[in-house]
Design a protein around this motif. Structure first.
Motif, PDB file in Angstrom:
ATOM      1  N   CYS A  48       0.864  -1.193   0.000  1.00 52.83           N
ATOM      2  CA  CYS A  48       0.000   0.000   0.000  1.00 52.83           C
ATOM      3  C   CYS A  48       0.896   1.237   0.000  1.00 52.83           C
ATOM      4  O   CYS A  48       2.014   1.196   0.491  1.00 52.83           O
ATOM      5  CB  CYS A  48      -0.860   0.037   1.252  1.00 52.83           C
ATOM      6  N   GLY A  49       0.376   2.327  -0.509  1.00 52.15           N
ATOM      7  CA  GLY A  49       1.105   3.607  -0.416  1.00 52.15           C
ATOM      8  C   GLY A  49       2.510   3.499  -0.990  1.00 52.15           C
ATOM      9  O   GLY A  49       2.722   2.970  -2.083  1.00 52.15           O
ATOM     10  N   SER A  50       3.459   3.964  -0.211  1.00 55.60           N
ATOM     11  CA  SER A  50       4.856   3.965  -0.698  1.00 55.60           C
ATOM     12  C   SER A  50       5.364   2.547  -0.951  1.00 55.60           C
ATOM     13  O   SER A  50       6.170   2.325  -1.853  1.00 55.60           O
ATOM     14  CB  SER A  50       5.745   4.665   0.319  1.00 55.60           C
ATOM     15  N   ALA A  51       4.860   1.600  -0.163  1.00 52.22           N
ATOM     16  CA  ALA A  51       5.297   0.201  -0.349  1.00 52.22           C
ATOM     17  C   ALA A  51       4.875  -0.277  -1.739  1.00 52.22           C
ATOM     18  O   ALA A  51       5.602  -1.029  -2.398  1.00 52.22           O
ATOM     19  CB  ALA A  51       4.702  -0.685   0.739  1.00 52.22           C
TER      20      ALA A  51
ATOM     21  N   SER B 174       5.889  -4.087   3.414  1.00 52.92           N
ATOM     22  CA  SER B 174       5.211  -3.276   4.436  1.00 52.92           C
ATOM     23  C   SER B 174       6.205  -2.786   5.480  1.00 52.92           C
ATOM     24  O   SER B 174       6.865  -3.584   6.135  1.00 52.92           O
ATOM     25  CB  SER B 174       4.126  -4.088   5.135  1.00 52.92           C
ATOM     26  N   GLN B 175       6.323  -1.483   5.648  1.00 58.07           N
ATOM     27  CA  GLN B 175       7.226  -0.929   6.661  1.00 58.07           C
ATOM     28  C   GLN B 175       6.796  -1.390   8.053  1.00 58.07           C
ATOM     29  O   GLN B 175       7.598  -1.990   8.767  1.00 58.07           O
ATOM     30  CB  GLN B 175       7.211   0.609   6.552  1.00 58.07           C
ATOM     31  N   SER B 176       5.543  -1.182   8.376  1.00 57.50           N
ATOM     32  CA  SER B 176       5.067  -1.469   9.738  1.00 57.50           C
ATOM     33  C   SER B 176       4.835  -2.960   9.963  1.00 57.50           C
ATOM     34  O   SER B 176       4.856  -3.455  11.070  1.00 57.50           O
ATOM     35  CB  SER B 176       3.748  -0.738   9.978  1.00 57.50           C
TER      36      SER B 176
ATOM     37  N   THR C 270      -0.149  -3.247   8.334  1.00 52.76           N
ATOM     38  CA  THR C 270      -1.203  -2.682   7.465  1.00 52.76           C
ATOM     39  C   THR C 270      -2.236  -3.739   7.144  1.00 52.76           C
ATOM     40  O   THR C 270      -1.890  -4.813   6.604  1.00 52.76           O
ATOM     41  CB  THR C 270      -0.568  -2.120   6.186  1.00 52.76           C
TER      42      THR C 270
ATOM     43  N   VAL D  84       4.984  10.118   9.651  1.00 50.90           N
ATOM     44  CA  VAL D  84       3.961   9.339   8.940  1.00 50.90           C
ATOM     45  C   VAL D  84       4.376   9.118   7.490  1.00 50.90           C
ATOM     46  O   VAL D  84       4.240   8.031   6.943  1.00 50.90           O
ATOM     47  CB  VAL D  84       2.603  10.061   9.010  1.00 50.90           C
TER      48      VAL D  84
ATOM     49  N   THR E 108       6.693   8.103   4.899  1.00 52.01           N
ATOM     50  CA  THR E 108       7.894   7.284   4.970  1.00 52.01           C
ATOM     51  C   THR E 108       8.979   7.794   4.035  1.00 52.01           C
ATOM     52  O   THR E 108       8.706   8.277   2.938  1.00 52.01           O
ATOM     53  CB  THR E 108       7.588   5.806   4.650  1.00 52.01           C
TER      54      THR E 108
ATOM     55  N   GLU F 242       0.788  13.910   0.921  1.00 55.73           N
ATOM     56  CA  GLU F 242       0.648  13.524   2.333  1.00 55.73           C
ATOM     57  C   GLU F 242       0.937  14.695   3.268  1.00 55.73           C
ATOM     58  O   GLU F 242       0.256  14.882   4.264  1.00 55.73           O
ATOM     59  CB  GLU F 242       1.628  12.386   2.670  1.00 55.73           C
TER      60      GLU F 242
ATOM     61  N   ALA G 242      -2.382   8.026   9.189  1.00 52.21           N
ATOM     62  CA  ALA G 242      -1.804   7.245  10.297  1.00 52.21           C
ATOM     63  C   ALA G 242      -0.520   6.614   9.786  1.00 52.21           C
ATOM     64  O   ALA G 242      -0.367   6.370   8.589  1.00 52.21           O
ATOM     65  CB  ALA G 242      -2.780   6.139  10.709  1.00 52.21           C
TER      66      ALA G 242
ATOM     67  N   VAL H 294      -2.076   1.848   8.834  1.00 54.10           N
ATOM     68  CA  VAL H 294      -3.545   1.703   8.872  1.00 54.10           C
ATOM     69  C   VAL H 294      -3.875   0.246   9.168  1.00 54.10           C
ATOM     70  O   VAL H 294      -3.848  -0.612   8.291  1.00 54.10           O
ATOM     71  CB  VAL H 294      -4.152   2.146   7.523  1.00 54.10           C
TER      72      VAL H 294
END
Ligand code: BG6
Length: 384
Positions: A78-81, A125-127, A130, A176, A178, A266, A378, A381
């Motif tokens: 998602c997003g930057s990933a 995924s960084q986190s 997600t 937030v 990245t 962002e 966030a 997410v």
């Protein structure tokens, strides 16, 4: 032997101490990228008896066999990933000659995807928390696919549930938006592409060694860009009142444009979009008028004149332009030009995005916005 140490009062509070003197975590993390990439790559770059360097990903538990007969790679995030997956596709298809698909996790999880028996699913995924990406990983596992997880948080859910994991070593990322985790993820997918390319014989050991050398030089090249960070500030002062900004690029430059556009969206809340430069004439150019900002990324020597002609088209329609490039441009009446170091054109997003991370930061700061904690967003997410 006892010694007398003079007391020095540290003026920072805890948060400031964590910021190492930077005003925002984001700027600190932008400047941590050389270390994040170096720390991520060094455990995976080994040297053989003849002094040739190679990529070792045995920690993933994947064997030579696993890397040899990969029929298709699925990159999901998602997003930057997701943008990392987009950039990885160009390298994997060009160097490893392996067909790739890139999916937004939130789409993959609902389209009942068809996965090839000997496909390889790469979850980014960084986190590692997600929700959409976690769901996508579980679906891939239920379908019996081989799954590699690229995560930055060691004991995250994705890291725990994924059999084969490559940890990025970016360190804790607070902002937030990245930056260092994104760069570290790119470093991992580039290493993976080299590993796959060599395993399936698409490139020779020597060619792989040359690519590894280039990858090893990336932290210093990021450092070089950061040593001139303020150079992009004047353009931020021009762009910060815009109500629309368009990023364009071809090939991997389009991937870097996507990430740059997300970064700006962002933290500055300015409506912006990334387009494949060749797509401009199929609609987006209708948006170009006096005062619109167009930012072009040009790192492929074979595509310079094509993207320069896009820049000329938008300039004649009143756009203000910025070009991020490591190529010699035909002349210099293209507005602002920020030069970045040369590198293998397949991996240039890891460099071309740096000035644009800085641009987003300066614009957000100019607007007095909360750079580290932008509205409505966030860091991860964990719900749909
Ligand atoms: C979004 C973040 O919520 O999630 C983005 O704002 C991030 O910066 C995206 O790229 C994916 O997060 P993760 O942790 O799965 O990489």
């Amino acid at each position: 032997e006892e010694i007398e140490k003079p007391f020095v009062e540290i003026k920072w509070d805890a948060a400031a101490a964590e910021k190492d003197g930077y005003e925002h975590f984001m700027m600190k993390e932008i400047h941590e990228q050389p270390r994040a990439v170096r720390d991520t790559l060094s455990p995976r770059i080994k040297e053989n008896e003849s002094g040739e360097r190679y990529i070792d990903l045995s920690e993933t538990g994947l064997t030579d066999e696993d890397f040899t007969n990969v029929s298709r790679v699925y990159l999901i995030g998602c997003g930057s990933a997701y943008h990392v997956g987009m950039a990885a596709r160009y390298v994997l298809e060009k160097a490893a000659r392996v067909p790739c698909e890139v999916d937004l996790a939130s789409e993959f999880r609902y389209r009942d995807p068809i996965l090839e028996e000997s496909g390889l699913v790469i979850i980014i995924s960084q986190s590692g928390e997600t929700a959409d990406t976690l769901a996508a990983m579980r679906i891939a596992q239920e379908k019996g696919a081989k799954v590699i997880g690229i995560v930055n948080v060691e004991n995250s859910t994705i890291a725990q549930e994924c059999k084969n994991v490559v940890l990025t070593k970016a360190g804790r990322e607070i902002a937030v938006a990245t930056t260092k985790a994104y760069s570290a993820q790119l470093a991992v997918v580039y290493a993976l592409a080299i590993r796959l390319s060599e395993a399936d014989g698409a490139i020779s050991r020597r060619e792989a060694a040359e690519l590894v050398e280039e990858l090893k030089s990336i932290p210093d090249k990021i450092e070089a860009i950061l040593s001139d960070a303020e150079k992009i500030k004047p353009f931020a002062d021009i762009a910060d009142q815009s109500d629309y900004i368009c990023f364009i690029g071809r090939g991997v430059d389009y991937c870097a444009a996507m990430e740059a556009s997300l970064k700006l969206k962002e933290i500055s809340y300015i409506p912006c979009e990334a387009y494949a430069a060749g797509e401009l004439k199929h609609g987006p150019i209708a948006l170009i008028e006096n005062g619109v900002i167009v930012i072009g990324i040009i790192t492929n020597k074979n595509l310079v004149e094509k993207t320069i002609s896009n820049i000329q088209e938008v300039i004649t329609r009143g756009a203000k332009t910025l070009i991020i490039t490591n190529q010699i441009l035909p002349n210099n009446n293209f507005g602002y030009v920020i030069n970045i170091p040369e590198t293998n054109e397949l991996i240039s997003p890891i460099l071309s995005v740096i000035p644009l991370q800085l641009l987003s930061y300066y614009i957000s700061k100019n607007k007095g916005l909360d750079v580290d904690k932008p509205r409505n967003l966030a860091k991860s997410v964990t719900v749909e």
